[in-house]
Design an enzyme around this catalytic site. Structure first.
Site, PDB file in Angstrom:
ATOM      1  N   THR A 186       0.978  -1.198   0.103  1.00  0.00           N
ATOM      2  CA  THR A 186       0.019  -0.087  -0.127  1.00  0.00           C
ATOM      3  C   THR A 186       0.761   1.336   0.095  1.00  0.00           C
ATOM      4  OG1 THR A 186       0.100   0.161   2.296  1.00  0.00           O
ATOM      5  CG2 THR A 186      -1.865  -1.175   1.250  1.00  0.00           C
ATOM      6  N   LYS A 443     -15.570  16.571  10.780  1.00  0.00           N
ATOM      7  CA  LYS A 443     -16.719  16.442  11.812  1.00  0.00           C
ATOM      8  C   LYS A 443     -16.963  17.710  12.558  1.00  0.00           C
ATOM      9  CE  LYS A 443     -17.873  12.665  14.605  1.00  0.00           C
ATOM     10  NZ  LYS A 443     -17.744  11.617  15.616  1.00  0.00           N
ATOM     11  N   TRP A 448     -21.125  14.593  10.618  1.00  0.00           N
ATOM     12  CA  TRP A 448     -20.159  14.346   9.422  1.00  0.00           C
ATOM     13  C   TRP A 448     -20.314  15.214   8.217  1.00  0.00           C
ATOM     14  CZ3 TRP A 448     -18.954   8.320   9.523  1.00  0.00           C
ATOM     15  CH2 TRP A 448     -18.156   8.145  10.642  1.00  0.00           C
TER      16      TRP A 448
HETATM   17  P1  ADP Z   1      -3.395   3.477  -0.900  1.00  0.00           P
HETATM   18  O1  ADP Z   1      -3.922   4.803  -1.711  1.00  0.00           O
HETATM   19  O2  ADP Z   1      -4.032   3.790   0.501  1.00  0.00           O
HETATM   20  O3  ADP Z   1      -2.177   2.891  -1.137  1.00  0.00           O
HETATM   21  P2  ADP Z   1      -5.105   1.938  -2.602  1.00  0.00           P
HETATM   22  O4  ADP Z   1      -4.578   2.680  -3.969  1.00  0.00           O
HETATM   23  O5  ADP Z   1      -5.308   0.806  -2.699  1.00  0.00           O
HETATM   24  O6  ADP Z   1      -4.359   2.410  -1.574  1.00  0.00           O
HETATM   25  O7  ADP Z   1      -6.312   3.169  -2.448  1.00  0.00           O
HETATM   26  C1  ADP Z   1      -7.490   2.556  -1.951  1.00  0.00           C
HETATM   27  C2  ADP Z   1      -8.343   3.605  -1.371  1.00  0.00           C
HETATM   28  O8  ADP Z   1      -8.663   4.509  -2.543  1.00  0.00           O
HETATM   29  C3  ADP Z   1      -9.463   3.242  -0.955  1.00  0.00           C
HETATM   30  O9  ADP Z   1      -9.666   2.951   0.453  1.00  0.00           O
HETATM   31  C4  ADP Z   1     -10.467   4.565  -1.025  1.00  0.00           C
HETATM   32  O10 ADP Z   1     -10.453   5.398  -0.010  1.00  0.00           O
HETATM   33  C5  ADP Z   1      -9.932   5.408  -2.282  1.00  0.00           C
HETATM   34  N1  ADP Z   1     -10.879   5.094  -3.418  1.00  0.00           N
HETATM   35  C6  ADP Z   1     -10.389   4.039  -4.446  1.00  0.00           C
HETATM   36  N2  ADP Z   1     -11.418   4.099  -5.370  1.00  0.00           N
HETATM   37  C7  ADP Z   1     -12.023   5.232  -5.026  1.00  0.00           C
HETATM   38  C8  ADP Z   1     -13.226   5.751  -5.501  1.00  0.00           C
HETATM   39  N3  ADP Z   1     -13.803   5.472  -6.870  1.00  0.00           N
HETATM   40  N4  ADP Z   1     -13.885   6.802  -4.902  1.00  0.00           N
HETATM   41  C9  ADP Z   1     -13.561   7.188  -3.892  1.00  0.00           C
HETATM   42  N5  ADP Z   1     -12.403   6.716  -3.491  1.00  0.00           N
HETATM   43  C10 ADP Z   1     -11.621   5.561  -3.730  1.00  0.00           C
END
Ligand code: ADP
Length: 546
Positions: A186, A443, A448
Site C-alpha cells: 500500500t 466532523k 459528518w
Molecule cells: P492507498 O492509496 O491507500 O495505498 P489504494 O490505492 O489501494 O491504496 O487506495 C484505496 C483507497 O482509495 C480506498 O480505500 C478509497 O479511499 C480510495 N478509493 C479508491 N477508489 C475510489 C473511488 N472510486 N472513489 C473514492 N475513493 C476511492
C-alpha cells in the site's frame, strides 16, 4: 460425497497457456522506454515468458522468492508477470514514484532477490543498489544496444541477453493454487507501507469477476489501454483479464501525457481504458484544447479516488465515452464495486443517472460488504446512514505480509471482515457511495460532512482544475471544511464566486467556511491528492468564521 470433476488448480500460468492456444494471434502493442513502438502477439508473449522463466532459474530464483520490478506498463513487464508468478516465484511490483528511502525499506521488507527495472529508473536504482540488503541481481529491461555505457550497479544484467540465452521450452509447474503469486505494498500515506500478498487462486477469481459484463465488461473484441500503472495493484488486473478474454493490449510505457496517450488511443483503436481521475484531467485538457475526438474509445474505468461528476459529463456528453466508476483497494486485488446501472437506475432522469454514477457502485460477485456504525452494529441500506465500510471475499487480504500482529481481521465484533478505512452509504439497490476516508472525514458539531461531495461541487465549476476539501480546527464546531483549489490557467475566480456556486447544491451548513487558491495540490505516488499534507500545511489556517 465429492463431485467428480477434474481437479485443476487455478494458476496464473493457465491464463498464458489459454491466451497462446486460443488467442495466439492477438496483439500486444507497447510504447517502450527506448522510444519505439513495439508490437508482437500473445504467442510471442508466451514464448518469451518461458524463456524468462528459464532465465530466472539460471539466476537462482527459487519458488516463493520475491522478484522486484521498477517498470512502466510494457510488454517486458507483462512477460515478468507471467514468468515470475508462473514459475512459482512472487512478482513484487515496486512503485518507482516513491522516495528512494521507501523503496529500500520495501525491498528489504519483502526480501527481494532480483530487481528488474526500466532504464528511466537507472538513477533511482543506482541510489538504492548499495543500500538494499537482499537483492543479488539487477537487470536492466532493455537490449544490448541501449545498455548504459557505465553504471555504478555491480554486474548489471541485460534483459534481452537473458532472453536470448534461454531456451523457450519450459513446462509451467503445477502447484497448490493458494501459493503466493504477487506482492504489492500500500502507498503508506500513514505509517510504513503494508504488503498485500496475492495468491494464484485469489488472482484468478478476481480476473473472472473483473471481466464480467457488469464489472469491466471485457471481450476479445476489446482493445485495452491500462493507463493505471502495472505497479499500482497489477494495473487493476487488466494484464490478466486480457489473457483470459483474448483482448488486444496497448501499453503506454513512460509517456503518460495527454498528447502521447491520445495518439495511442487513436492509432491502435483503443476501446477501453482505465486510470485515476488526475490522469484523465491531463488527457481531457489536451483533447479539449486541440479540439480532438475519441473515435474508437467507448468506455473508461475511473477509480482510485472519487471521479468528479463534471469529468463524467465531459467524457459522456462531449466524447461519447461511458465512464465506469469503480472502487477498490490494494487490499482487494483491487476491485470491490463497479457502478453499472440496474434497470431501475437506467430508467432515471439524466440528473438521477448522474447521481447514481457519482456513487462507487455495486459489489461484484465475490465481494460482500456492509456498513457499520460507531457502536459496531450494521447500518441499514437506506442511502442515508453512513458508517465504516467492511468487506470480505476470496480476493480480500487476510493478513498483511510479515506483519502477523497487525492482522486486519482481528476486529472486535466484526471478525472475518476487513475494515476498509472508508466511510460509505449503501442505498436500497445495493449501490455504495464513499463519502470519505475515515481519516479525511470532517466532523462539524458532531455531524459528518462528506469532503468528496464538496470537492465534486467545486470541480463542476468551469474555472476549477483541482479541489481538495479538508478539516480545519474551529473553536465552536470542532472542525469546519476548508476548500483548497487550483484554478485553470488564466482564470479570475474569487473566493466569493466559488462559495456562491454552492448555493442550492448541498445543505447550507456544509458550505466550506473558506477557500484558498494554490498553485498545486500535492499528489501521492499513485496520483491521489495527499490530504494529510494539506492538513499539515493549513493546520494554522484561521477560518473567517472562527
Ligand atoms: P492507498 O492509496 O491507500 O495505498 P489504494 O490505492 O489501494 O491504496 O487506495 C484505496 C483507497 O482509495 C480506498 O480505500 C478509497 O479511499 C480510495 N478509493 C479508491 N477508489 C475510489 C473511488 N472510486 N472513489 C473514492 N475513493 C476511492
Amino acid at each position: 460425497m465429492n463431485g467428480l470433476m477434474m481437479q485443476q488448480p487455478l494458476l496464473i500460468s493457465s491464463l498464458l497457456i489459454h491466451a497462446e492456444r486460443h488467442h495466439g494471434e492477438q496483439e500486444i502493442v507497447s510504447r517502450r522506454v527506448e522510444g519505439d513502438i513495439h508490437r508482437y502477439t500473445f504467442a510471442d508473449l508466451a514464448a518469451r515468458s518461458r524463456r524468462m522463466a528459464n532465465a530466472l532459474v539460471s539466476l537462482g530464483v527459487k519458488p516463493s522468492d520475491r522478484v522486484g520490478t521498477l517498470a512502466w506498463n510494457g510488454h517486458r513487464h507483462m512477460e515478468l508477470y507471467y514468468a515470475v508468478s508462473g514459475s512459482g516465484a512472487v512478482l513484487h511490483t515496486l512503485n518507482p514514484r516513491l522516495h528512494a528511502d521507501q523503496v529500500v525499506w520495501i525491498a528489504d521488507h519483502a526480501e527481494d532477490q532480483v530487481l528488474f527495472f526500466d532504464l528511466s529508473f537507472l538513477p533511482l536504482v543506482e541510489a538504492i543498489a548499495p543500500r538494499v540488503k537482499t537483492i543479488r541481481h539487477f537487470v536492466a529491461m532493455t537490449d544490448r544496444a541501449h545498455m548504459p555505457a557505465q553504471s555504478s550497479i555491480p554486474a548489471l544484467l541485460c534483459y534481452e541477453d537473458l532472453i536470448a540465452d534461454a531456451s523457450d521450452t519450459f513446462a509451467w509447474p503445477e502447484f497448490d493454487e493458494n501459493t503466493a503469486s504477487s506482492l504489492c505494498y500500500t502507498s503508506g500515506t500513514t505509517g510504513n507501507p503494508k504488503g498485500v500478498l496475492y495468491s494464484h487462486r485469489s488472482t484468478l477469481l478476481h480476473t473472472f469477476a473483473a471481466a464480467l459484463p457488469d464489472a469491466l465488461n471485457c471481450a476479445a473484441s476489446d482493445v485495452i489501454l491500462p493507463v493505471v500503472p502495472m505497479f499500482h495493484v497489477n494495473a487493476w488486473g487488466l494484464p490478466y483479464v486480457a489473457c483470459m478474454v483474448g483482448a488486444k493490449l496497448v501499453y503506454p510505457g513512460p509517456a503518460l501525457d495527454g498528447k502521447s496517450l491520445h495518439e495511442l488511443f487513436e492509432s491502435e483503436g483503443v476501446t477501453l481504458s482505465a486510470g485515476v481521475p488526475t490522469v484523465w484531467q491531463g488527457l481531457l485538457a489536451h483533447v479539449e484544447s486541440n479540439d480532438l475526438k475519441f473515435s474508437t474509445m467507448r468506455r473508461t474505468i475511473i477509480g482510485g479516488s472519487a471521479c468528479p461528476p463534471a469529468m463524467m459529463r465531459t467524457f459522456q456528453e462531449r466524447h461519447g465515452v461511458a465512464v465506469l466508476h469503480a472502487w477498490g483497494m490494494t487490499e482487494l486485488s483491487p476491485i470491490g464495486t463497479v457502478c453499472s446501472f440496474k434497470p431501475a437506475q437506467r430508467a432515471l432522469s439524466e440528473h438521477g443517472r448522474y447521481a447514481v454514477q457519482a456513487k462507487q457502485g455495486r459489489a461484484v460477485f465475490g465481494i460482500d460488504m456492509k456498513i457499520v456504525g460507531e457502536d459496531g452494529h450494521e447500518l441499514p441500506w437506506d442511502g442515508q446512514s453512513s458508517g465504516d465500510l467492511y468487506v470480505r471475499g476470496p480476493w480480500v487480504v487476510g493478513h498483511y505480509f510479515r506483519m502477523a500482529d497487525k492482522s486486519p481481521l482481528v476486529v472486535t465484533g466484526n471478525k472475518g471482515w476487513f475494515p476498509t478505512g472508508d466511510v460509505a452509504t449503501i442505498d436500497p439497490l445495493g449501490t455504495m457511495q464513499i463519502t470519505d476516508r475515515s481519516k479525511d472525514v470532517i466532523k462539524s458539531g458532531g455531524e459528518w460532512i462528506g469532503s468528496i461531495d464538496l470537492e465534486n461541487v467545486a470541480m463542476a465549476h468551469p474555472q476549477v482544475a483541482m479541489a481538495a476539501c479538508i478539516a480545519v480546527a474551529h473553536p465552536k464546531w470542532d472542525e469546519r471544511p476548508l476548500l483548497v483549489v487550483v484554478k485553470k490557467p488564466d482564470q479570475t475566480l474569487t473566493r466569493e464566486e466559488l462559495l456562491a456556486f454552492y448555493d442550492g447544491k448541498i445543505a447550507r451548513w456544509w458550505t466550506p467556511d473558506d477557500v484558498v487558491f494554490v498553485d498545486a495540490i500535492p499528489l501521492g505516488a499513485t496520483g491521489k491528492m495527499l490530504k494529510n499534507k494539506l492538513r499539515e500545511q493549513f493546520k494554522e489556517h484561521r477560518l473567517p468564521t472562527a
